[in-house]
Scaffold this motif. Structure first.
Motif, mmCIF file in Angstrom:
data_model
loop_
_atom_site.group_PDB
_atom_site.id
_atom_site.type_symbol
_atom_site.label_atom_id
_atom_site.label_comp_id
_atom_site.label_asym_id
_atom_site.label_seq_id
_atom_site.Cartn_x
_atom_site.Cartn_y
_atom_site.Cartn_z
ATOM 1 N N THR A 199 0.843 -1.182 0.000
ATOM 2 C CA THR A 199 0.000 0.000 0.000
ATOM 3 C C THR A 199 0.883 1.237 0.000
ATOM 4 O O THR A 199 1.813 1.345 0.801
ATOM 5 N N THR A 225 0.861 5.284 0.488
ATOM 6 C CA THR A 225 0.090 6.401 1.028
ATOM 7 C C THR A 225 0.569 7.667 0.342
ATOM 8 O O THR A 225 1.753 8.011 0.408
ATOM 9 N N GLU A 232 -4.745 6.244 -0.032
ATOM 10 C CA GLU A 232 -3.998 4.994 -0.094
ATOM 11 C C GLU A 232 -4.275 4.291 -1.414
ATOM 12 O O GLU A 232 -5.416 4.183 -1.842
ATOM 13 N N ARG A 272 -3.509 0.750 -3.466
ATOM 14 C CA ARG A 272 -3.035 -0.631 -3.339
ATOM 15 C C ARG A 272 -2.239 -0.992 -4.583
ATOM 16 O O ARG A 272 -2.733 -0.919 -5.705
ATOM 17 N N GLU A 321 -0.485 -3.903 -6.534
ATOM 18 C CA GLU A 321 -0.510 -5.367 -6.609
ATOM 19 C C GLU A 321 0.566 -5.938 -7.526
ATOM 20 O O GLU A 321 0.772 -7.143 -7.556
#
Length: 142
Positions: free
Chosen positions: A13, A15, A21, A23, A25
């Motif tokens: 994650t 910020t 935030e 994500r 992957e």
């Protein structure tokens, strides 16, 4: 077109400067990309997430410098251009950034232009997130 959020430190994650935030992957894999876009934000604050903190950490500027190869276009907008400058990618090249960062961009060796978007081959920079929006009124009836 396939869009992937990536981070130089890998999945997890991220910020952003104002707490958003994101994500992530996918792994950092610029060798598989045609276009790498670096966002801005947080350039004036050293103690919080954002561009200045990433420059101070050094990981992302080193990763950006190592990513450059034929066939990859690197772009940035707003103060994200300062990450490209920290990586040495704007040195001696026409570029733009948020108006508040242009003097710093010049000190870093870039050739700042007063433009919303500047393209120089495999380097594309934009002054801010709204740089691509047309600001003139449309002619004729709606």
């Amino acid at each position: 077109m396939e869009v992937r959020y990536v981070s130089a430190t890998g999945p997890g994650t991220v910020t952003a400067a104002y707490g958003t935030e994101v994500r992530v992957e996918h792994p950092w894999a610029p060798e598989r990309a045609d276009l790498l876009v670096v966002p801005g934000g947080g350039c004036a604050r050293r103690d919080s997430p954002g561009v200045r903190a990433e420059i101070d950490r050094g990981i992302l500027p080193r990763a950006l410098a190592a990513a450059v190869r034929p066939g990859l276009t690197v772009g940035a907008l707003c103060t994200g251009v300062m990450l490209l400058a920290a990586a040495g990618l704007t040195r001696g090249r026409p570029c733009t950034a948020d108006h508040r960062a242009r003097a710093d961009l010049d000190r870093q060796g870039g050739v700042p232009k007063r433009a919303r978007v500047v393209g120089d081959g495999d380097l594309v920079t934009a002054g801010g997130v709204t740089s691509g929006l047309e600001t003139r009124p449309l002619a004729g009836p709606p």
